[in-house]
Design a protein around this motif. Structure first.
Motif, PDB file in Angstrom:
ATOM      1  N   ARG A 139       0.852  -1.189   0.000  1.00 39.27           N
ATOM      2  CA  ARG A 139       0.000   0.000   0.000  1.00 39.27           C
ATOM      3  C   ARG A 139       0.888   1.239   0.000  1.00 39.27           C
ATOM      4  NH1 ARG A 139      -5.338  -0.699   0.614  1.00 39.27           N
ATOM      5  NH2 ARG A 139      -6.046  -2.775   1.266  1.00 39.27           N
ATOM      6  N   CYS A 140       0.564   2.190  -0.851  1.00 40.86           N
ATOM      7  CA  CYS A 140       1.339   3.415  -0.927  1.00 40.86           C
ATOM      8  C   CYS A 140       0.393   4.592  -1.042  1.00 40.86           C
ATOM      9  CB  CYS A 140       2.316   3.373  -2.106  1.00 40.86           C
ATOM     10  SG  CYS A 140       1.625   2.788  -3.661  1.00 40.86           S
ATOM     11  N   GLY A 141       0.842   5.757  -0.546  1.00 42.81           N
ATOM     12  CA  GLY A 141      -0.041   6.908  -0.522  1.00 42.81           C
ATOM     13  C   GLY A 141      -1.080   6.774   0.567  1.00 42.81           C
ATOM     14  N   GLY A 142      -2.184   7.515   0.425  1.00 42.54           N
ATOM     15  CA  GLY A 142      -3.208   7.463   1.455  1.00 42.54           C
ATOM     16  C   GLY A 142      -4.448   8.231   1.067  1.00 42.54           C
ATOM     17  N   ASN A 143      -5.006   8.950   2.044  1.00 43.08           N
ATOM     18  CA  ASN A 143      -6.274   9.645   1.848  1.00 43.08           C
ATOM     19  C   ASN A 143      -6.135  11.157   1.903  1.00 43.08           C
ATOM     20  OD1 ASN A 143      -7.838   7.206   1.777  1.00 43.08           O
ATOM     21  ND2 ASN A 143      -7.572   7.054   3.993  1.00 43.08           N
ATOM     22  N   THR A 144      -4.902  11.669   1.830  1.00 46.03           N
ATOM     23  CA  THR A 144      -4.682  13.104   1.960  1.00 46.03           C
ATOM     24  C   THR A 144      -3.941  13.633   0.742  1.00 46.03           C
ATOM     25  OG1 THR A 144      -2.588  12.762   3.142  1.00 46.03           O
ATOM     26  CG2 THR A 144      -4.591  12.937   4.469  1.00 46.03           C
ATOM     27  N   THR A 145      -4.114  14.914   0.470  1.00 41.71           N
ATOM     28  CA  THR A 145      -3.443  15.524  -0.675  1.00 41.71           C
ATOM     29  C   THR A 145      -2.026  15.958  -0.330  1.00 41.71           C
ATOM     30  OG1 THR A 145      -4.403  17.674  -0.089  1.00 41.71           O
ATOM     31  CG2 THR A 145      -5.588  16.331  -1.698  1.00 41.71           C
ATOM     32  N   LYS A 146      -1.682  15.992   0.960  1.00 38.97           N
ATOM     33  CA  LYS A 146      -0.330  16.319   1.389  1.00 38.97           C
ATOM     34  C   LYS A 146       0.224  15.149   2.169  1.00 38.97           C
ATOM     35  CE  LYS A 146       1.507  20.343   2.872  1.00 38.97           C
ATOM     36  NZ  LYS A 146       1.590  21.598   3.664  1.00 38.97           N
ATOM     37  N   SER A 148       4.397  13.493   3.363  1.00 44.68           N
ATOM     38  CA  SER A 148       5.843  13.437   3.222  1.00 44.68           C
ATOM     39  C   SER A 148       6.357  12.337   4.130  1.00 44.68           C
ATOM     40  CB  SER A 148       6.467  14.788   3.588  1.00 44.68           C
ATOM     41  OG  SER A 148       7.868  14.759   3.404  1.00 44.68           O
ATOM     42  N   THR A 149       6.032  11.109   3.734  1.00 51.02           N
ATOM     43  CA  THR A 149       6.336   9.956   4.573  1.00 51.02           C
ATOM     44  C   THR A 149       7.028   8.896   3.728  1.00 51.02           C
ATOM     45  OG1 THR A 149       4.279  10.442   5.748  1.00 51.02           O
ATOM     46  CG2 THR A 149       5.359   8.371   6.285  1.00 51.02           C
TER      47      THR A 149
END
Length: 421
Positions: A139-146, A148-149
């Protein structure tokens, strides 16, 4: 033909399929609806085709967060309908939107006319779930537009054409539907004057929501074959603005001023929504209409800097004369993303040979103009052998190393995108 076709319904089945193919060293090729034009979904090495037509659910629609979570087999058009009920849309809008899948859009970084303002697929995906070539779910990314992880695997996977793994879920960024739109049609005496207008349009503060280009041959074919009500011209721009009804007239006026200039022979309004839809219908019908000119066409979606559009069109005209074939150019001018359509008869061996030579000539011209091989169709098989010229050796080596990490057995869509070593 593949050895077999699987139609999974859930993520666990996809993982089991990939694990079995990993153990058997069998190629795995993902398939959405097969609308791609580069051969990326063709099982050229045999193996297993995984069709996602049964994983087509809209899992979540969250207007309050401006996002949707979908399975890869969901049709772009179905997502647009569902989002529209809440006043939103998903910006990637290829001509095939009514029947292409979100998974296919992600595989090729699909765009469309709206990309000039809203971006292509890569700019409108927040997160992904991917079954990599080792069978693991990542899983990559998420539910937010910002965010830095760590490394941004989301943008990396988009455009990878199934060579790293199989996308099984996507979280998409939705945009509010504009309240109003207005279109302009600008005619020019030459490609050069139209390209200069594109540069002016993209240099002023009002970003058009769409900016499409058609060369003179394309204008003629649209009129004679497609029945479009377009006067003769050396080139045509279709320009659209969207926004609030109160401010839209000011945006349209700014675009009209930028479009006007040397070589402009007419700028017309689409006065109402019906006229606007008719104008864009003529553009969207153009590619299928070319089939009436010749039974086959090679459609390459090359990209050059906007200032190099005239040089590219002139190079294409020279190729047309040299190979004795009709080649027309149209596409997304604001991004410099033009579709060069080489028309020929596949049953004629000599025409087929000349068409392939012309295609190679187009690629040569694009690379010499600091352009790139694809804007939204991808590389697949058709452009694979040109990657060594489009990408330098150290970068290509890094791409191969990344693929080996995602796909240690080399089973994920082998032979596509990256040229053989």
């Amino acid at each position: 033909m593949p050895a077999a076709v699987a139609l999974p319904r859930e993520v666990a089945q996809v993982q089991a399929l990939v694990a079995a193919c990993r153990d058997a060293r069998m190629p795995v090729v993902a398939r959405g609806r097969g609308t791609n034009t580069t051969g990326a979904s063709v099982p050229s090495g045999g193996g297993l085709v995984v069709s996602f037509e049964r994983m087509d659910r809209l899992l979540r629609l969250a207007p309050e967060d401006r996002l949707a979570v979908v399975e890869p087999g969901l049709l772009n058009g179905r997502l647009q309908e569902a989002a529209a009920e809440h006043g939103f849309f998903w910006p990637p809008d290829p001509t095939s939107a009514p029947y292409c899948t979100i998974g296919g859009n992600i595989a090729t970084n699909a765009g469309g006319p709206a990309a000039v303002k809203y971006g292509a697929t890569r700019d409108n995906v927040l997160g992904l779930a991917l079954v990599a070539g080792n069978g693991e779910l990542i899983r990559c990314g998420g539910n937010t537009t910002k965010a830095s992880t760590g490394y941004d695997f989301t943008r990396f996977v988009i455009g990878s054409e199934g060579t790293l793994g199989l996308v099984v879920e996507a979280t998409l960024k939705l945009s509010p539907k504009p309240r109003a739109r207005q279109a302009l049609r600008a005619l020019y005496d030459s490609v050069e004057s139209a390209a200069a207008a594109v540069a002016r349009l993209m240099a002023q503060p009002v970003v058009p929501s769409m900016l499409e280009f058609m060369d003179g041959d394309c204008v003629r074919l649209a009129r004679e074959v497609g029945g479009a009500d377009i006067p003769a011209a050396g080139a045509l721009l279709m320009i659209e603005a969207d926004g609030d009804p109160d401010t839209l007239p000011h945006a349209v006026a700014a675009l009209r001023r930028a479009a006007d200039g040397p070589g402009a022979i007419g700028i017309d309004d689409a006065p109402d929504e019906a006229a606007r839809l008719k104008l864009w219908a003529a553009r969207k019908a153009l590619s299928p209409a070319l089939r009436t000119i010749a039974p086959g066409k090679i459609n390459e979606d090359v990209v050059v800097p906007v200032s190099r559009i005239p040089a590219l069109v002139e190079a294409v005209r020279a190729l047309s004369r040299r190979h004795g074939l009709t080649i027309v150019c149209f596409g997304h001018a604001g991004n410099g993303n033009l579709h060069t359509n080489i028309l020929y008869d596949p049953a004629d061996a000599d025409e087929s040979r000349r068409a392939e030579a012309a295609m190679h000539g187009v690629f040569d011209a694009v690379l010499s103009l600091d352009g790139t091989l694809s804007g939204e169709h991808g590389i697949g098989l058709a452009k694979r052998d040109f990657m060594g010229r489009a990408v330098d050796a150290p970068t290509l080596a890094m791409m191969r190393a990344v693929k080996a990490q995602f796909d240690p057995q080399g089973i994920m869509n082998p032979g596509k995108l990256l040229p053989p070593t």
